[in-house]
Design a protein around this motif. Sequence first.
Motif, PDB file in Angstrom:
ATOM      1  N   ARG A   1      -6.876 -55.967   5.632  1.00  0.00           N
ATOM      2  CA  ARG A   1      -7.367 -54.584   5.487  1.00  0.00           C
ATOM      3  C   ARG A   1      -7.369 -53.824   6.796  1.00  0.00           C
ATOM      4  O   ARG A   1      -7.699 -52.634   6.819  1.00  0.00           O
ATOM      5  N   ILE A   2      -7.084 -54.498   7.894  1.00  0.00           N
ATOM      6  CA  ILE A   2      -7.127 -53.832   9.203  1.00  0.00           C
ATOM      7  C   ILE A   2      -6.150 -52.656   9.223  1.00  0.00           C
ATOM      8  O   ILE A   2      -4.986 -52.798   8.862  1.00  0.00           O
ATOM      9  N   ARG A   3      -6.678 -51.510   9.624  1.00  0.00           N
ATOM     10  CA  ARG A   3      -5.790 -50.361   9.802  1.00  0.00           C
ATOM     11  C   ARG A   3      -5.372 -50.271  11.263  1.00  0.00           C
ATOM     12  O   ARG A   3      -6.142 -50.611  12.155  1.00  0.00           O
ATOM     13  N   MET A   4      -4.168 -49.833  11.465  1.00  0.00           N
ATOM     14  CA  MET A   4      -3.687 -49.729  12.844  1.00  0.00           C
ATOM     15  C   MET A   4      -3.604 -48.259  13.215  1.00  0.00           C
ATOM     16  O   MET A   4      -2.944 -47.475  12.547  1.00  0.00           O
ATOM     17  N   PRO A   5      -4.297 -47.879  14.309  1.00  0.00           N
ATOM     18  CA  PRO A   5      -4.270 -46.473  14.698  1.00  0.00           C
ATOM     19  C   PRO A   5      -2.844 -46.092  15.042  1.00  0.00           C
ATOM     20  O   PRO A   5      -2.042 -46.912  15.468  1.00  0.00           O
ATOM     21  N   TYR A   6      -2.585 -44.846  14.818  1.00  0.00           N
ATOM     22  CA  TYR A   6      -1.221 -44.406  15.045  1.00  0.00           C
ATOM     23  C   TYR A   6      -1.220 -43.307  16.092  1.00  0.00           C
ATOM     24  O   TYR A   6      -1.667 -42.197  15.853  1.00  0.00           O
ATOM     25  N   SER A   7      -0.785 -43.657  17.278  1.00  0.00           N
ATOM     26  CA  SER A   7      -0.702 -42.633  18.315  1.00  0.00           C
ATOM     27  C   SER A   7       0.765 -42.347  18.570  1.00  0.00           C
ATOM     28  O   SER A   7       1.570 -43.253  18.677  1.00  0.00           O
ATOM     29  N   GLU A   8       1.099 -41.086  18.671  1.00  0.00           N
ATOM     30  CA  GLU A   8       2.489 -40.743  18.898  1.00  0.00           C
ATOM     31  C   GLU A   8       2.886 -40.993  20.337  1.00  0.00           C
ATOM     32  O   GLU A   8       2.207 -40.577  21.271  1.00  0.00           O
ATOM     33  N   ASN A   9       3.976 -41.661  20.504  1.00  0.00           N
ATOM     34  CA  ASN A   9       4.573 -41.836  21.825  1.00  0.00           C
ATOM     35  C   ASN A   9       5.980 -41.264  21.782  1.00  0.00           C
ATOM     36  O   ASN A   9       6.913 -41.975  21.504  1.00  0.00           O
ATOM     37  N   PRO A  10       6.100 -39.988  22.049  1.00  0.00           N
ATOM     38  CA  PRO A  10       7.442 -39.427  21.922  1.00  0.00           C
ATOM     39  C   PRO A  10       8.410 -40.182  22.837  1.00  0.00           C
ATOM     40  O   PRO A  10       8.084 -40.520  23.967  1.00  0.00           O
ATOM     41  N   VAL A  11       9.573 -40.474  22.319  1.00  0.00           N
ATOM     42  CA  VAL A  11      10.583 -41.198  23.092  1.00  0.00           C
ATOM     43  C   VAL A  11      11.667 -40.199  23.478  1.00  0.00           C
ATOM     44  O   VAL A  11      12.243 -39.549  22.614  1.00  0.00           O
ATOM     45  N   SER A  12      11.917 -40.083  24.766  1.00  0.00           N
ATOM     46  CA  SER A  12      12.915 -39.114  25.216  1.00  0.00           C
ATOM     47  C   SER A  12      14.316 -39.613  24.879  1.00  0.00           C
ATOM     48  O   SER A  12      14.542 -40.804  24.691  1.00  0.00           O
ATOM     49  N   ARG A  13      15.239 -38.672  24.825  1.00  0.00           N
ATOM     50  CA  ARG A  13      16.622 -39.039  24.560  1.00  0.00           C
ATOM     51  C   ARG A  13      17.133 -39.962  25.670  1.00  0.00           C
ATOM     52  O   ARG A  13      17.884 -40.886  25.415  1.00  0.00           O
ATOM     53  N   ARG A  14      16.697 -39.695  26.910  1.00  0.00           N
ATOM     54  CA  ARG A  14      17.100 -40.541  28.027  1.00  0.00           C
ATOM     55  C   ARG A  14      16.781 -42.005  27.736  1.00  0.00           C
ATOM     56  O   ARG A  14      17.619 -42.895  27.868  1.00  0.00           O
ATOM     57  N   THR A  15      15.545 -42.261  27.313  1.00  0.00           N
ATOM     58  CA  THR A  15      15.132 -43.630  27.020  1.00  0.00           C
ATOM     59  C   THR A  15      15.970 -44.228  25.900  1.00  0.00           C
ATOM     60  O   THR A  15      16.415 -45.375  25.985  1.00  0.00           O
ATOM     61  N   ARG A  16      16.188 -43.430  24.859  1.00  0.00           N
ATOM     62  CA  ARG A  16      16.968 -43.930  23.736  1.00  0.00           C
ATOM     63  C   ARG A  16      18.387 -44.314  24.159  1.00  0.00           C
ATOM     64  O   ARG A  16      18.964 -45.258  23.628  1.00  0.00           O
ATOM     65  N   VAL A  17      18.960 -43.556  25.078  1.00  0.00           N
ATOM     66  CA  VAL A  17      20.332 -43.836  25.510  1.00  0.00           C
ATOM     67  C   VAL A  17      20.354 -45.003  26.499  1.00  0.00           C
ATOM     68  O   VAL A  17      21.241 -45.855  26.451  1.00  0.00           O
ATOM     69  N   LEU A  18      19.343 -45.025  27.373  1.00  0.00           N
ATOM     70  CA  LEU A  18      19.332 -46.096  28.379  1.00  0.00           C
ATOM     71  C   LEU A  18      18.973 -47.445  27.759  1.00  0.00           C
ATOM     72  O   LEU A  18      19.405 -48.488  28.251  1.00  0.00           O
ATOM     73  N   PHE A  19      18.189 -47.426  26.687  1.00  0.00           N
ATOM     74  CA  PHE A  19      17.728 -48.672  26.079  1.00  0.00           C
ATOM     75  C   PHE A  19      18.880 -49.632  25.751  1.00  0.00           C
ATOM     76  O   PHE A  19      18.879 -50.772  26.233  1.00  0.00           O
ATOM     77  N   PRO A  20      19.890 -49.220  24.972  1.00  0.00           N
ATOM     78  CA  PRO A  20      20.947 -50.190  24.669  1.00  0.00           C
ATOM     79  C   PRO A  20      21.684 -50.672  25.920  1.00  0.00           C
ATOM     80  O   PRO A  20      22.070 -51.850  25.987  1.00  0.00           O
ATOM     81  N   ILE A  21      21.856 -49.804  26.905  1.00  0.00           N
ATOM     82  CA  ILE A  21      22.567 -50.239  28.116  1.00  0.00           C
ATOM     83  C   ILE A  21      21.742 -51.299  28.840  1.00  0.00           C
ATOM     84  O   ILE A  21      22.252 -52.356  29.232  1.00  0.00           O
ATOM     85  N   LEU A  22      20.448 -51.024  28.988  1.00  0.00           N
ATOM     86  CA  LEU A  22      19.603 -51.956  29.731  1.00  0.00           C
ATOM     87  C   LEU A  22      19.450 -53.281  29.006  1.00  0.00           C
ATOM     88  O   LEU A  22      19.452 -54.346  29.639  1.00  0.00           O
ATOM     89  N   VAL A  23      19.283 -53.227  27.697  1.00  0.00           N
ATOM     90  CA  VAL A  23      19.158 -54.482  26.949  1.00  0.00           C
ATOM     91  C   VAL A  23      20.418 -55.320  27.162  1.00  0.00           C
ATOM     92  O   VAL A  23      20.344 -56.522  27.415  1.00  0.00           O
ATOM     93  N   THR A  24      21.576 -54.671  27.086  1.00  0.00           N
ATOM     94  CA  THR A  24      22.818 -55.415  27.282  1.00  0.00           C
ATOM     95  C   THR A  24      22.857 -56.056  28.665  1.00  0.00           C
ATOM     96  O   THR A  24      23.189 -57.238  28.808  1.00  0.00           O
ATOM     97  N   VAL A  25      22.514 -55.283  29.681  1.00  0.00           N
ATOM     98  CA  VAL A  25      22.616 -55.804  31.048  1.00  0.00           C
ATOM     99  C   VAL A  25      21.580 -56.897  31.277  1.00  0.00           C
ATOM    100  O   VAL A  25      21.910 -57.977  31.793  1.00  0.00           O
ATOM    101  N   VAL A  26      20.330 -56.656  30.875  1.00  0.00           N
ATOM    102  CA  VAL A  26      19.272 -57.646  31.124  1.00  0.00           C
ATOM    103  C   VAL A  26      19.575 -58.941  30.362  1.00  0.00           C
ATOM    104  O   VAL A  26      19.629 -60.031  30.948  1.00  0.00           O
ATOM    105  N   VAL A  27      19.800 -58.820  29.062  1.00  0.00           N
ATOM    106  CA  VAL A  27      20.072 -60.026  28.274  1.00  0.00           C
ATOM    107  C   VAL A  27      21.383 -60.668  28.743  1.00  0.00           C
ATOM    108  O   VAL A  27      21.485 -61.888  28.867  1.00  0.00           O
ATOM    109  N   GLY A  28      22.377 -59.831  29.014  1.00  0.00           N
ATOM    110  CA  GLY A  28      23.678 -60.355  29.416  1.00  0.00           C
ATOM    111  C   GLY A  28      23.619 -61.125  30.716  1.00  0.00           C
ATOM    112  O   GLY A  28      24.282 -62.159  30.862  1.00  0.00           O
ATOM    113  N   LEU A  29      22.820 -60.636  31.664  1.00  0.00           N
ATOM    114  CA  LEU A  29      22.705 -61.358  32.937  1.00  0.00           C
ATOM    115  C   LEU A  29      21.989 -62.685  32.740  1.00  0.00           C
ATOM    116  O   LEU A  29      22.360 -63.682  33.350  1.00  0.00           O
TER     117      LEU A  29
END
Lengths: 371, 371, 371, 117, 117, 117
Positions: free
Chosen positions: C188-216
């Motif tokens: 029954r626990i409810r989880m508060p919902y706070s908005e964390n707007p995600v910038s386009r920069r973050t969205r674009v950098l995310f796949p690149i960084l995941v690839t580099v970090v995991v890849g290394l």
Amino acid sequence: MDLLTTLFAGLNSLTWGATLMLAIGGGLIYLAIVKEYEPVLLLPIGAGAILANLPLSPLVGEDGLLGILYNAGVANELFPLLIFVGIGAMTDFGPLLERPHMLLLGAAGQFGIFGTLFLALLLGFDINEAASIGIIGAIDGPTSIYVSNLLAPHLLGPIAVVAYSYMSLVPIIQPPIMRALITKKERRIRMPYSENPVSRRTRVLFPILVTVVVGLLVPMAIPLIGMLMLGNLMKESGVVERLVGASSNEIANVVTLFLGLAIGATMQADAFLRKETLLILILGIFAFGLDTAAGLLFAKFLHWITRGPLNPLIGAAGISAFPMAARVVQKVAQEEDFENFLLMHAMGANTAGQIASVVAGGVVLALFAAR
Amino acid sequence: MDLLTTLFAGLNSLTWGATLMLAIGGGLIYLAIVKEYEPVLLLPIGAGAILANLPLSPLVGEDGLLGILYNAGVANELFPLLIFVGIGAMTDFGPLLERPHMLLLGAAGQFGIFGTLFLALLLGFDINEAASIGIIGAIDGPTSIYVSNLLAPHLLGPIAVVAYSYMSLVPIIQPPIMRALITKKERRIRMPYSENPVSRRTRVLFPILVTVVVGLLVPMAIPLIGMLMLGNLMKESGVVERLVGASSNEIANVVTLFLGLAIGATMQADAFLRKETLLILILGIFAFGLDTAAGLLFAKFLHWITRGPLNPLIGAAGISAFPMAARVVQKVAQEEDFENFLLMHAMGANTAGQIASVVAGGVVLALFAAR
Amino acid sequence: MDLLTTLFAGLNSLTWGATLMLAIGGGLIYLAIVKEYEPVLLLPIGAGAILANLPLSPLVGEDGLLGILYNAGVANELFPLLIFVGIGAMTDFGPLLERPHMLLLGAAGQFGIFGTLFLALLLGFDINEAASIGIIGAIDGPTSIYVSNLLAPHLLGPIAVVAYSYMSLVPIIQPPIMRALITKKERRIRMPYSENPVSRRTRVLFPILVTVVVGLLVPMAIPLIGMLMLGNLMKESGVVERLVGASSNEIANVVTLFLGLAIGATMQADAFLRKETLLILILGIFAFGLDTAAGLLFAKFLHWITRGPLNPLIGAAGISAFPMAARVVQKVAQEEDFENFLLMHAMGANTAGQIASVVAGGVVLALFAAR
Amino acid sequence: MSDLRFGLMLMLFGMGLVFIILALLWGVIAIFQRIDRRLLSESEDEPLPADIRAPVAEIPAELMAAILVALERYREEETAPIRGRRPKQLEPTQARWVAVGRAYQLRSNITPRRKRS
Amino acid sequence: MSDLRFGLMLMLFGMGLVFIILALLWGVIAIFQRIDRRLLSESEDEPLPADIRAPVAEIPAELMAAILVALERYREEETAPIRGRRPKQLEPTQARWVAVGRAYQLRSNITPRRKRS
Amino acid sequence: MSDLRFGLMLMLFGMGLVFIILALLWGVIAIFQRIDRRLLSESEDEPLPADIRAPVAEIPAELMAAILVALERYREEETAPIRGRRPKQLEPTQARWVAVGRAYQLRSNITPRRKRS
Ligand code: NA
Ligand code: NA
Ligand code: NA
């Protein structure tokens, strides 16, 4: 100057044969664009013929684009089989499932294959060549390409060209034969139309069962019938629209373009400009006519023994050539009786012809394998 | 622990070169996304560079995905040729067919190829490398890739990157050269516009004739010009919309993605991080500038000898870089006279430049073959 | 007669095994069409199984269509990787980027891989087979295919079938485990919902960084994570819609069809009808259950140490199986409190599970390489 | 036996590595989040598209569909004249240029030196 | 040195050939143009599509878009029953044949010899 | 000569086999038809879609086209949130979930224990 000689090596090595082939390529493009004879195949074939017959063309040979396409999909039979998936995904076997006895008319419509085969033998072709020429009588492009590529790949060019360019002549070749063999009275026969609703279960099971039954009896037919029925299964299942779309659009279009170019490239002067090609042109017409005649006569025979309301005209639709043949039947029937509606029956015979063509292709291959 | 050493072999084998290449890959992605420089190619190239330069990446080599793509379509020239079919299917040669004398401006716009070639020779590149660098002056991505892959495949990476990233710099590189070489008065020249309706027949025959004429004279140009004109023939024929769609959408998109990835994968540190790459970057700018200057000066010369109403600015559109160059011409002309409308003339020169680029690529290959 | 014997060689060589495999193929098609269990893969797999098990089928073997497809895209891992590009191009990592701590739940949801691996070892499978079976616990089709094809290609058929058919059982397998391990109060626990707007920069950098970090860190994971993130980068970049469309439609659909057929063709009687297959069927269920349990217990643990408003149910979404698992979480939570809205949190955990699955696949391969 | 030991190691190292790597990714994203929030508090950053789409739900879906189709067409026609972006629309755009240009040029040809006079 | 000389030759012959070939193409097109004009002056030939599209600019783009979509659909439905041209539309067309044909046939079955009587 | 004999055999066996196989398929379908009819007479089975489409012919084709487009869009938006079925529509659907979920959650956060009180 030496450089110039080497430079204009192209012009220097232009032969009469190549020039004629360029003209033939242009002629095919003319048929495709102006006459609209199966343009999706004849235009690429014509273009392929031109590109392959320009002297010293780097497009031909193992490393040329056309050679690569040939090896990627024609030599290994990939392209015609993929096209079959698309055809299956577009074909509605409903009219046939409502009147399954039409399958016999489809069988009769394949007689041209064997008659032409025999005639080609008499004309001096060897047995493999004769069978490849006969398969023009399947009146189904991919089947002709598949079978002739396995039995006599050196005849692939002319056979494919004949198969596809004559396909558009069905409305010209068939009516005179229909009027000659079927009496006016017979042409006026109306066929009662009773609805036989076909359940989704039957529609889905049909492609599976056809594959298994035909596949067990004629393993050599598995690729042809299996791919055709795979496409139809996907269509009738209703749950894989993405795959149906991919098969009947993306795959079919891309493969058609590549197949046409690769086949056009097989039309090189020394391989194409022989009296055999001329004979194939003639035998092709013969195959189409014989198919039609056999279909009509068998329908007439059925009408005679059943004494039922079976208009023998629909026998002409058994040749496949979907859906042109069915429409020709309707048109010729309406000439005598404008209110006679045979189209649905003809469509049944027409899709039966499609299946029968594929089965016949497999049977020919099986008989060769069993030789 | 031994396992951990082996486990973090990736981090251990990260070199400065690879790190720099990762940054360069990121830079290309930046240009693609933020600057929108030819994103459909620069984004995959950048991604390919990153994926190929991560240490121990299983994607490179014969069995890696990027290696497979390279062998499937770059090594055998398949991908650039297929892209040409799509370009042909999208290009409207109408403006050129209305004013065919524009073809000469297209020819002049290729001088950068040969000038840069000579300069590269002087800078110490060998003749094959020099010609590959010169072909950047074709200002046409697939031509550059096709030719350089045949003459100097080891330079494919930097040449492709330069060819595509500079393409977007056309609106920056050209205007100063235009203002420097063409006087204010000349830039105000208006060009009369007379309609020359082009029949469908001409539009359909044009691609066929170009293929045959160019193909007979320069067999090495057959693949490039043949594929470009095949696409255009299909488009103008109007009867194979399915194939036109497949060429300009499905095939073009898939091939562009694969081509970009495969080219990016050629950018490995030890091959890319050399002073040659830097020189290619500089020579690329030079090629663009020389093309523009030659086009402008030739147009000026034509204006001088014909004394007719020919605005020399349209010479800048002869470099190809379709349709950016034509728009730059219109923009620069409007700076002086807002009501001056040169766009249609410039479009003619622009498509002429497209044809001339392909012809020049074939001529270079032919001269090498004739050596 | 001898000819007839050879002719009906197909019927003659029908074995009980092949007959059973035909039935199994039919069963998969039934699941696909009637139960709608992942039809886009199970229908082609079932069809492939039928086509490959018809006696003397010319579709199998090096020269058969199915063999060609297998070599063109399964043996070299091309198809699963291309599918990953499409998945990446369809996945929205926004909910995860808003709540990055969900990544830990994704990690926990991979325990089934290693637990099942160990159990399979105990049951007598060798280490490569055990790891391939364990990877069913990634609950991600392409990852299972990629890893098992590298480690134990002879088990590819049953593993792929299990991976895809169980995927649809997620809504059946998970709820009982969720109700057993998580108390009513916790549910029954409810989880508060706070908005964390995600910038386009973050969205674009995310796949690149995941690839580099995991890849290394895990070079063996580069193909899987790199292709997934390439697709996502193209999507988030917003500048290459053509390539995104090609990846998520044309490529994905065509490759899915071919992959399914090729995998179905690996299901030949003698390879498939063994007690190992039965064990894999059982171990597969075990892997799914263990994943869910581990995710739930880890979420419970997090709830306990943070004492924060974290509903342990969302741990079940960490297994991947996107987006089914997230919806199951929402459904089970609503059973107790209709106004409890956990979906966005669960979606975060769900995409985290997708990334974690791919990472885990790479980690398994890396540990094998480091052995 | 060696297999079993390797299996155990796989289990321990495997789960460990998966956790470490995902924790690392968490860290990376968290840094980005912080940067985002700082930039957001300074100036207005581009918000999530979802917020924009929210009121959409009030428009009847059929109407929405028709509007979407129309807008898409419109957008395609107006933008996209650069080759390689939206190839399908290249030609009509060119044709429009041709049309506009011709109409214009023909008129300006009648009085070619209007401006200079 | 030999390279430099070949380079120079490349430059001269290359530019020369490019000019020659394109001039030749000019000639070919010019001939066609002449034929076109002659035929045009004799009879009315099909003009450039651009002329037809010119007045389009006056219609609001959104409306245009909607009309285009509708027309395209209409065109697709009406034409294209031949397999291989526009495969997507084959089935609905067939279904319509079925429907029309059935309605017709069922009716004509009730009075099967109406015409002959 | 052997070729001719084999050719004759091909002809006889070939046509024979084709007839036999197709007759067999006829039999198989006939069995299914019988089952279908029996089931139909018991309960109502799903009829052919053609019957449903028949009255379509009365609506003007242009209007039909517009309706079809709109309906298709609508259908795509409403259904299809499962990955792998209709990938194009995945995102908007998700975005709607996000929107709905957020509106809801934000409201329920203000009075988080409303229900239990
Ligand atoms: Na036939
Ligand atoms: Na150029
Ligand atoms: Na997982």
